[in-house]
Scaffold this motif. Structure first.
Motif, PDB file in Angstrom:
ATOM      1  N   ASP A  71       0.553  -1.402  -0.005  1.00  0.00           N
ATOM      2  CA  ASP A  71      -0.126  -0.023   0.359  1.00  0.00           C
ATOM      3  C   ASP A  71       1.196   1.288   0.394  1.00  0.00           C
ATOM      4  O   ASP A  71       2.395   1.676   0.152  1.00  0.00           O
ATOM      5  N   ALA A  72       0.287   1.639  -0.392  1.00  0.00           N
ATOM      6  CA  ALA A  72       0.984   3.717  -0.567  1.00  0.00           C
ATOM      7  C   ALA A  72       1.486   3.830   0.622  1.00  0.00           C
ATOM      8  O   ALA A  72       2.231   4.951   1.139  1.00  0.00           O
ATOM      9  N   SER A  73       0.984   3.564   2.152  1.00  0.00           N
ATOM     10  CA  SER A  73       1.442   3.709   3.462  1.00  0.00           C
ATOM     11  C   SER A  73       2.551   3.258   3.758  1.00  0.00           C
ATOM     12  O   SER A  73       3.233   4.819   4.551  1.00  0.00           O
ATOM     13  N   GLU A  74       3.508   2.614   3.314  1.00  0.00           N
ATOM     14  CA  GLU A  74       4.305   1.961   3.380  1.00  0.00           C
ATOM     15  C   GLU A  74       5.794   2.578   1.601  1.00  0.00           C
ATOM     16  O   GLU A  74       6.408   2.563   2.242  1.00  0.00           O
ATOM     17  N   ASP A 185      -1.982  11.051  -4.988  1.00  0.00           N
ATOM     18  CA  ASP A 185      -3.275  10.794  -3.977  1.00  0.00           C
ATOM     19  C   ASP A 185      -3.910  10.432  -3.630  1.00  0.00           C
ATOM     20  O   ASP A 185      -4.627   9.775  -1.767  1.00  0.00           O
ATOM     21  N   LYS A 186      -4.857   9.394  -4.320  1.00  0.00           N
ATOM     22  CA  LYS A 186      -5.698   9.093  -4.691  1.00  0.00           C
ATOM     23  C   LYS A 186      -5.406   7.447  -3.877  1.00  0.00           C
ATOM     24  O   LYS A 186      -5.966   6.750  -3.493  1.00  0.00           O
ATOM     25  N   HIS A 187      -4.148   7.028  -4.049  1.00  0.00           N
ATOM     26  CA  HIS A 187      -3.304   5.612  -3.531  1.00  0.00           C
ATOM     27  C   HIS A 187      -3.637   5.770  -1.694  1.00  0.00           C
ATOM     28  O   HIS A 187      -3.670   4.925  -1.752  1.00  0.00           O
ATOM     29  N   GLY A 193     -16.122   5.532  -3.497  1.00  0.00           N
ATOM     30  CA  GLY A 193     -16.598   4.578  -2.842  1.00  0.00           C
ATOM     31  C   GLY A 193     -16.311   3.860  -2.483  1.00  0.00           C
ATOM     32  O   GLY A 193     -16.807   2.537  -2.640  1.00  0.00           O
ATOM     33  N   PHE A 194     -14.976   4.209  -2.334  1.00  0.00           N
ATOM     34  CA  PHE A 194     -13.762   2.942  -1.483  1.00  0.00           C
ATOM     35  C   PHE A 194     -13.708   3.414  -0.542  1.00  0.00           C
ATOM     36  O   PHE A 194     -13.145   4.412   0.032  1.00  0.00           O
ATOM     37  N   LYS A 195     -12.945   2.217   0.836  1.00  0.00           N
ATOM     38  CA  LYS A 195     -12.284   3.157   2.042  1.00  0.00           C
ATOM     39  C   LYS A 195     -10.819   2.983   1.554  1.00  0.00           C
ATOM     40  O   LYS A 195     -10.570   3.242   3.206  1.00  0.00           O
ATOM     41  N   GLY A 196     -10.481   2.377   0.439  1.00  0.00           N
ATOM     42  CA  GLY A 196      -8.871   2.746   0.371  1.00  0.00           C
ATOM     43  C   GLY A 196      -8.883   2.272  -0.574  1.00  0.00           C
ATOM     44  O   GLY A 196      -9.636   2.385  -1.977  1.00  0.00           O
ATOM     45  N   TRP A 197      -7.288   1.925  -1.209  1.00  0.00           N
ATOM     46  CA  TRP A 197      -6.295   2.213  -2.669  1.00  0.00           C
ATOM     47  C   TRP A 197      -5.575   0.126  -1.402  1.00  0.00           C
ATOM     48  O   TRP A 197      -4.495   0.469  -0.601  1.00  0.00           O
ATOM     49  N   GLY A 339     -14.451  -3.552  -0.483  1.00  0.00           N
ATOM     50  CA  GLY A 339     -13.654  -2.376   0.958  1.00  0.00           C
ATOM     51  C   GLY A 339     -13.256  -0.741  -0.047  1.00  0.00           C
ATOM     52  O   GLY A 339     -13.644  -0.682  -0.245  1.00  0.00           O
ATOM     53  N   ALA A 340     -11.610  -1.970  -0.024  1.00  0.00           N
ATOM     54  CA  ALA A 340     -10.773  -1.231  -0.492  1.00  0.00           C
ATOM     55  C   ALA A 340     -10.566  -1.194  -2.422  1.00  0.00           C
ATOM     56  O   ALA A 340     -11.224  -2.529  -2.824  1.00  0.00           O
ATOM     57  N   TYR A 341     -10.433  -0.093  -2.540  1.00  0.00           N
ATOM     58  CA  TYR A 341      -9.780  -1.061  -4.668  1.00  0.00           C
ATOM     59  C   TYR A 341      -9.235  -1.742  -4.703  1.00  0.00           C
ATOM     60  O   TYR A 341      -7.692  -1.066  -3.910  1.00  0.00           O
TER      61      TYR A 341
END
Length: 425
Positions: A71-74, A185-187, A193-197, A339-341
C-alpha cells in the motif's frame, strides 16, 4: 542494459564506453548464473529464469535486497525519504501522475534537490494522467529545472494505444522502486465509493537497479533523444553473489516475445502445489486461461484475487466476470476483494518463486502496454507475499457461479458484450 538493446540501437549508444565492456561481462556470466540458480535450492523453478533470458534477455542478478511495500502508506514515506536524500539523479517513470496534495509535496522535494544540483527527469503517461495532471503543475516543475515530459503524446495517433503502464523510480542508480502504485493522493484515500486503495510495490537495491535504470534510459532516449547510457548513471558495485536473485522483466508492443505473459505461463507450468495470483482485472488470453484451468483441474490450489468493480465505469470489470465463470467452473478459486479498491499485481508459486509488477492479468498488459515486473527467486520473500495474500483473503468474498447466473439476463449480456472488446481493455 543489454536486455533492451533491440536491433543493436542501444548497443551503438554504449559503443566504445566502459558500459560496453561491462555489458559483455554481463552476457558472459549469465550461463553460469542461470546454472547456479537451477542447481541450488530453487531447482526446476529456476528454469523460469532461463526462459526469460532466452526470450527477453532479462539478466539474472544476485546482488540484491528487496523490501515488499504493501500500500501507499508504506511506499510513499520510503520514496519521499529516498528522494530527499538523492545526491546525483532522480528518474521517475509513471503511468499516472496527478496534481494533488501528495504530488505537491513531491514537487517541493524535487525542486529543492534541483537547487542542490541533482538531475531530475520525469516521464508520465498522458493518457493515464489525462484528467489528473494540470499544465500549471508541469510548468512549475519545468521552470525549476526539472525535465518532465509525456511518453507517447496523445497527438501521435499511430502510438495512441501503446501506453507506458510502468511505475518505476530510480535514485542515484542505487535505489529503485517498481510495482503497482502510481503518483497520486488517490492511492492513500481510495477512489470515490471505496474505503482505501490496496496495492503492492517493491523497493530494491543492488544489481537489478541498473536494469531498471536501463528501462528508464531506453524510454527517455526514445522520447527525448538524450543518451543516458553513461557511467555516472550506472555506478559499479562490488561483486556479491549472496543477495536475492531477481530478474527485471520488461515487455511492450515492440518486444519480440511477450515475456511477462511467458513468465506467468512458465510459473504455472512448474507449479506442483499452489498458485496465488492478484490482479484488478481478469482478462487472460486463451493460453493463460487454459493454463490456470488445467492446473486447477489437475488438483492444484489455484486462487486468483480480483477487483469486482472500480472507481470508473470500465468495461474491463464486467468482462472479467465472464472469465471468472469459466475459471470457477474449472475449480479455480476466484476471490472478489471488497472494501478498498484492489490493484495489486502479483503471482506466487509453491512458496518458491514470485513476481511483483505493473502488469495486470489482461491482454493489454501482456501485448500492448509497456510493463515491468520483478521476478523474485526467494523462498522467504515469496512466503511473505503469500502471507499477505492470505491476509487479503479476509477482505474477500468467493465468486459464486450460481449467484452470477441468477443475475438479470441484461446484466450478463452486458458483461458478454464487454468481453468482445477484451483485446483492447
Amino acid at each position: 542494459w543489454h536486455a533492451f538493446s533491440r536491433r543493436g540501437v542501444l548497443r551503438k549508444l554504449i559503443e566504445g564506453t566502459e558500459l560496453a565492456e561491462r555489458s559483455k561481462e554481463l552476457l558472459a556470466e549469465q550461463p553460469a548464473k542461470l546454472e547456479k540458480l537451477v542447481d541450488g535450492p530453487m531447482g526446476d523453478y529456476g528454469r523460469v529464469a532461463s526462459m526469460l533470458w532466452a526470450t527477453a534477455r532479462a539478466p539474472l542478478t544476485f546482488d540484491n535486497t528487496l523490501e515488499i511495500l504493501q500500500d501507499a502508506s508504506e511506499k510513499y514515506p520510503r520514496l519521499t525519504t529516498d528522494l530527499a536524500n538523492a545526491r546525483q539523479s532522480v528518474h521517475l517513470l509513471y503511468y499516472e501522475w496527478a496534481s494533488d496534495p501528495f504530488t505537491e509535496q513531491i514537487a517541493d522535494i524535487l525542486i529543492e534537490k534541483v537547487k542542490a544540483g541533482v538531475e531530475i527527469r520525469i516521464l508520465y503517461d498522458p493518457f493515464g494522467s489525462f484528467s489528473m495532471l494540470s499544465w500549471s503543475y508541469i510548468r512549475r516543475l519545468r521552470a525549476a529545472g526539472i525535465q518532465m515530459f509525456p511518453f507517447a503524446p496523445l497527438y501521435h495517433v499511430h502510438t495512441l494505444s501503446y501506453r507506458n503502464h510502468r511505475k518505476v523510480a530510480v535514485i542515484d542508480g542505487r535505489i529503485a522502486y517498481s510495482g503497482g502504485l502510481n503518483m497520486t493522493d488517490k492511492h492513500l484515500t481510495g477512489p470515490e465509493g471505496f474505503k482505501g486503495w490496496r496495492d503492492t510495490h517493491a523497493r530494491v537495491t543492488g544489481e537489478c537497479v541498473l536494469t531498471l535504470q536501463s528501462v528508464f534510459a531506453t524510454m527517455w532516449h526514445n522520447m527525448t533523444g538524450e543518451n543516458l547510457f553513461q557511467e555516472e548513471y550506472f555506478p559499479e558495485r562490488p561483486a556479491n553473489r549472496t543477495g536475492v536473485p531477481i530478474q527485471v522483466v520488461s515487455a511492450g508492443p515492440d518486444s519480440e516475445w511477450k515475456a511477462i505473459r511467458h513468465s506467468y505461463l512458465a510459473m504455472l507450468a512448474l507449479a506442483r502445489h499452489h498458485v496465488y495470483l492478484q490482479s484488478p482485472f481478469l482478462i487472460p488470453d486463451d493460453s493463460l486461461a487454459e493454463a490456470m484451468k488445467t492446473q486447477a483441474l489437475a488438483g492444484l490450489d489455484v486462487r486468483v484475487m480480483i477487483a469486482p468493480r472500480g472507481g470508473e465505469m470500465s468495461p474491463a470489470y464486467r468482462a472479467g466476470m465472464t472469465y471468472a465463470v469459466d475459471m470457477a467452473r474449472a475449480g479455480v478459486k476466484v476471490l472478489l476483494y471488497e472494501g478498498a479498491y484492489f490493484h495489486s499485481k502479483t503471482i506466487m508459486v509453491d512458496s518458491m518463486v514470485s513476481s511483483i509488477g505493473s502488469a495486470n492479468i489482461d491482454i493489454r498488459s501482456f501485448a500492448i502496454n509497456y510493463e515491468t515486473n520483478l521476478v523474485i527467486y526467494d523462498e522467504r520473500l515469496t512466503r511473505e507475499l503469500e502471507d499477505d495474500f492470505e491476509a487479503d483473503e479476509r477482505h474477500c468474498v468467493p465468486f459464486s457461479v450460481e449467484e452470477y447466473m441468477s443475475r438479470p439476463v441484461a446484466s450478463r449480456l452486458a458483461d458478454s458484450m464487454a468481453r468482445l472488446c477484451s483485446p483492447l481493455l
